[in-house]
Design a protein around this motif. Structure first.
Motif, short mmCIF file in Angstrom:
data_model
loop_
_atom_site.label_atom_id
_atom_site.label_comp_id
_atom_site.label_asym_id
_atom_site.label_seq_id
_atom_site.Cartn_x
_atom_site.Cartn_y
_atom_site.Cartn_z
N MET A 1 -0.72 -27.79 -68.53
CA MET A 1 0.48 -28.19 -67.77
C MET A 1 1.72 -27.96 -68.63
SD MET A 1 1.39 -31.87 -65.99
CE MET A 1 0.04 -31.76 -64.83
N SER A 2 2.76 -27.33 -68.08
CA SER A 2 3.97 -27.05 -68.83
C SER A 2 4.72 -28.33 -69.13
CB SER A 2 4.87 -26.10 -68.04
OG SER A 2 5.39 -26.74 -66.89
N SER A 3 5.66 -28.21 -70.09
CA SER A 3 6.45 -29.39 -70.45
C SER A 3 7.29 -29.86 -69.28
CB SER A 3 7.35 -29.07 -71.66
OG SER A 3 8.22 -27.98 -71.36
N THR A 4 7.80 -28.88 -68.48
CA THR A 4 8.60 -29.26 -67.30
C THR A 4 7.74 -30.00 -66.29
OG1 THR A 4 10.08 -27.37 -67.60
CG2 THR A 4 10.01 -28.38 -65.41
N SER A 5 6.51 -29.53 -66.09
CA SER A 5 5.61 -30.21 -65.16
C SER A 5 5.30 -31.61 -65.64
CB SER A 5 4.32 -29.40 -65.00
OG SER A 5 4.58 -28.13 -64.43
N ASN A 6 5.12 -31.76 -66.96
CA ASN A 6 4.87 -33.09 -67.52
C ASN A 6 6.06 -34.02 -67.27
OD1 ASN A 6 2.29 -32.63 -68.55
ND2 ASN A 6 3.09 -31.77 -70.46
N LEU A 7 7.27 -33.48 -67.46
CA LEU A 7 8.47 -34.27 -67.23
C LEU A 7 8.57 -34.69 -65.77
CD1 LEU A 7 11.13 -32.30 -69.32
CD2 LEU A 7 10.25 -34.58 -69.82
N ASP A 8 8.31 -33.75 -64.87
CA ASP A 8 8.38 -34.05 -63.44
C ASP A 8 7.35 -35.11 -63.04
OD1 ASP A 8 10.40 -32.25 -63.14
OD2 ASP A 8 9.13 -30.63 -62.38
N ALA A 9 6.13 -34.99 -63.60
CA ALA A 9 5.08 -35.95 -63.27
C ALA A 9 5.44 -37.34 -63.78
CB ALA A 9 3.75 -35.49 -63.86
N ALA A 10 5.93 -37.40 -65.01
CA ALA A 10 6.32 -38.69 -65.58
C ALA A 10 7.48 -39.30 -64.80
CB ALA A 10 6.69 -38.52 -67.05
N PHE A 11 8.44 -38.46 -64.41
CA PHE A 11 9.58 -38.94 -63.64
C PHE A 11 9.14 -39.46 -62.27
CE2 PHE A 11 12.99 -37.95 -60.52
CZ PHE A 11 13.95 -38.83 -60.99
N SER A 12 8.22 -38.77 -61.65
CA SER A 12 7.72 -39.21 -60.34
C SER A 12 7.05 -40.58 -60.43
CB SER A 12 6.74 -38.18 -59.78
OG SER A 12 6.24 -38.58 -58.53
N LEU A 13 6.25 -40.76 -61.47
CA LEU A 13 5.59 -42.05 -61.66
C LEU A 13 6.61 -43.15 -61.96
CD1 LEU A 13 2.47 -40.95 -63.76
CD2 LEU A 13 2.46 -41.83 -61.41
N ALA A 14 7.60 -42.81 -62.80
CA ALA A 14 8.64 -43.79 -63.14
C ALA A 14 9.44 -44.18 -61.90
CB ALA A 14 9.57 -43.23 -64.21
N THR A 15 9.75 -43.20 -61.07
CA THR A 15 10.49 -43.47 -59.84
C THR A 15 9.74 -44.43 -58.93
OG1 THR A 15 11.58 -41.30 -59.92
CG2 THR A 15 11.53 -42.42 -57.79
N GLU A 16 8.42 -44.20 -58.80
CA GLU A 16 7.59 -45.10 -57.99
C GLU A 16 7.57 -46.51 -58.58
OE1 GLU A 16 3.73 -43.40 -57.61
OE2 GLU A 16 4.45 -41.57 -56.64
N HIS A 17 7.52 -46.58 -59.91
CA HIS A 17 7.51 -47.89 -60.57
C HIS A 17 8.81 -48.63 -60.30
CE1 HIS A 17 5.90 -50.09 -64.40
NE2 HIS A 17 6.19 -50.91 -63.43
N TYR A 18 9.92 -47.93 -60.41
CA TYR A 18 11.22 -48.58 -60.16
C TYR A 18 11.37 -48.95 -58.68
CZ TYR A 18 13.13 -47.96 -64.85
OH TYR A 18 13.37 -48.07 -66.20
N GLN A 19 10.79 -48.16 -57.80
CA GLN A 19 10.87 -48.49 -56.38
C GLN A 19 10.21 -49.83 -56.06
OE1 GLN A 19 9.08 -45.02 -54.59
NE2 GLN A 19 11.05 -44.00 -54.26
N THR A 20 9.18 -50.17 -56.83
CA THR A 20 8.49 -51.45 -56.59
C THR A 20 9.38 -52.65 -56.88
OG1 THR A 20 7.55 -51.59 -58.83
CG2 THR A 20 6.27 -50.38 -57.17
N ILE A 21 10.44 -52.45 -57.67
CA ILE A 21 11.37 -53.56 -57.94
C ILE A 21 12.71 -53.34 -57.24
CG2 ILE A 21 10.24 -54.18 -60.12
CD1 ILE A 21 12.61 -52.81 -61.57
N GLY A 22 12.72 -52.38 -56.31
CA GLY A 22 13.92 -52.19 -55.49
C GLY A 22 15.03 -51.39 -56.14
N VAL A 23 14.71 -50.57 -57.15
CA VAL A 23 15.73 -49.78 -57.84
C VAL A 23 15.66 -48.34 -57.37
CG1 VAL A 23 16.48 -48.87 -60.06
CG2 VAL A 23 15.79 -51.27 -59.87
N ASP A 24 16.80 -47.79 -56.97
CA ASP A 24 16.91 -46.40 -56.52
C ASP A 24 17.26 -45.53 -57.72
OD1 ASP A 24 17.68 -43.93 -55.46
OD2 ASP A 24 18.58 -44.81 -53.67
N VAL A 25 16.29 -44.82 -58.25
CA VAL A 25 16.49 -44.01 -59.46
C VAL A 25 17.48 -42.89 -59.20
CG1 VAL A 25 15.37 -42.45 -61.09
CG2 VAL A 25 14.25 -44.59 -60.44
#
Length: 419
Positions: A1-25
């Motif tokens: 997996m490329s570094s960009t793909s890793n960044l996108d995957a981590a960002f997607s997971l982080a976004t979902e995590h923040y959504q659980t507490i009502g934060v719009d990333v």
């Protein structure tokens, strides 16, 4: 997996995590991208300037002898461009009057817009907005530590004229860039030992400031700011322009109040002053710095106070009333790295504040549920902020993580080592 793909995957997971507490990333990143930090020019050359009229003094000192200090405006602009290429988002530049370009000796009461045309042209090409500062230090007329509060009328008038000239320069910068240039006034005036008369210097300073600010300039072009200080080298016992002095002046004259993180007692913080002062003054200018036991202007690091400053701005919805600038100078490390570390940390702290569930925390406080408030504040510390920051850097086209250091080291070898 490329570094960009890793960044996108981590960002997607982080976004979902923040959504659980009502934060719009996405909303947080949009706000961050619109929030400018004004980086200070004087880190690049150890506050030497280019008018060559005096040695650094008036309570200022720079330590260290790292190679490659900028010696000309061209070198300084090159160093700034290098730093900006490693920092995401909007940029501003905080410029001092002593950094004009002079083809002949010009004293500070005679400087004009023409001496800063090169900076204005560069700023336009770099899409950078300028802020400005009169230079009331490192000059023979400030040799005894007094300027606008000096008992000698002629010396006061010299500095009044300097301040008037600087306001006109700042207004021209504002016209050129299409947004207000903040013109911040700090003077070193004070006494090393206990004075016999604390009132007269403050009366003289008030009178000088009133004369300097007499010409009204539209706030869309320029904003006047005044900066307080607790003490300085050579003014340990008494500073004319104290916090109380400038707080009163800013309120009664409708000026922007500048709070410098290093200008108060070592146990005193400016994060607590933001909401208090904004009840009475229209806007604030912050000089974000890091004092170590005194106003030593260390490079900004990710301290609790830095985070508290940005939390206070975001929680109070003050981003449109608080101007964020930096003020540190360290010659013991690579000067460009100092800019990058300090500015990226400031932006990180803003992003961390934007990713906080502020509405929920404030609702818990209104309900008196201080247990839940504390619990959620502490849980916030382990939220995946880093993944959001890395994504933002990558999307902004600047290095992710520690990668920026490689670019600085190469620039050090290719450019700084040859000066």
């Amino acid at each position: 997996m490329s570094s960009t793909s890793n960044l996108d995957a981590a960002f997607s997971l982080a976004t979902e995590h923040y959504q659980t507490i009502g934060v719009d990333v996405d909303a947080a990143l949009k706000t961050l991208a619109q929030t400018a930090v004004s980086m200070h020019c004087w880190q690049g050359d150890d506050v030497a300037g280019f008018d060559h009229v005096g040695e650094l003094g008036s309570g200022l000192a720079v330590t260290g002898n790292y190679r490659g200090r900028a010696r000309t405006a061209e070198e300084l602009r090159g160093d700034l461009e290098m730093a900006y290429s490693l920092i995401p988002g909007q940029q501003r530049l905080n410029l001092h009057a002593m950094y004009g370009e002079f083809d002949r000796p010009v004293d500070r009461d005679e400087i004009g817009v023409e001496h800063f045309q090169g900076w204005m042209d560069w700023a336009r090409d770099q899409h950078v907005s300028l802020d400005f500062n009169p230079s009331f230090f490192s000059h023979p007329q400030a040799a005894d530590g007094l300027t606008l509060a000096h008992p000698d009328k002629g010396i006061r008038q010299f500095w009044i004229d300097h301040g008037i000239a600087c306001r006109q320069i700042a207004a021209a910068m504002g016209d050129a860039q299409g947004n207000a240039c903040i013109n911040n006034v700090w003077v070193p005036d004070g006494y090393k030992d206990t004075p016999a008369d604390r009132t007269a210097p403050r009366q003289r300073l008030t009178d000088s400031l009133d004369k300097m600010f007499a010409d009204p300039i539209d706030s869309s072009r320029m904003l006047d700011a005044v900066e307080c200080k607790l003490f300085g080298i050579g003014s340990e016992s008494y500073v004319v322009g104290s916090h109380e002095f400038y707080m009163g002046y800013a309120i009664t004259r409708n000026k922007v109040l500048c709070l410098d993180a290093g200008h108060f007692h070592p146990t005193e913080v400016i994060s607590d002053k933001i909401s208090a002062t904004l009840l009475y003054v229209p806007e604030l200018l912050l000089h974000v710095s890091r004092g170590v036991r005194w106003d030593s202007d260390h490079v900004v690091t990710m301290t609790d106070e830095l985070q508290a400053i940005m939390q206070e701005i975001v929680r109070g919805q003050y981003l449109d009333r608080v101007h964020i600038g930096l003020d540190f100078f360290d010659a013991s490390i690579n000067r460009i790295a100092a800019w990058v570390i300090g500015t990226r940390n400031t932006l990180k702290a803003i992003l961390m504040a934007l990713l906080e569930p502020t509405a929920d925390l404030q609702q818990l406080e209104r309900e008196g549920d201080f247990t839940a408030r504390l619990a959620l504040m502490e849980e916030q510390r382990t939220m995946p902020f880093g993944a959001v920051w890395d994504y933002y850097c990558d999307a902004s086209g600047v290095p992710v993580g520690r990668q920026w250091l490689t670019a600085v080291r190469q620039y050090d070898a290719d450019v700084l080592a040859k000066r």
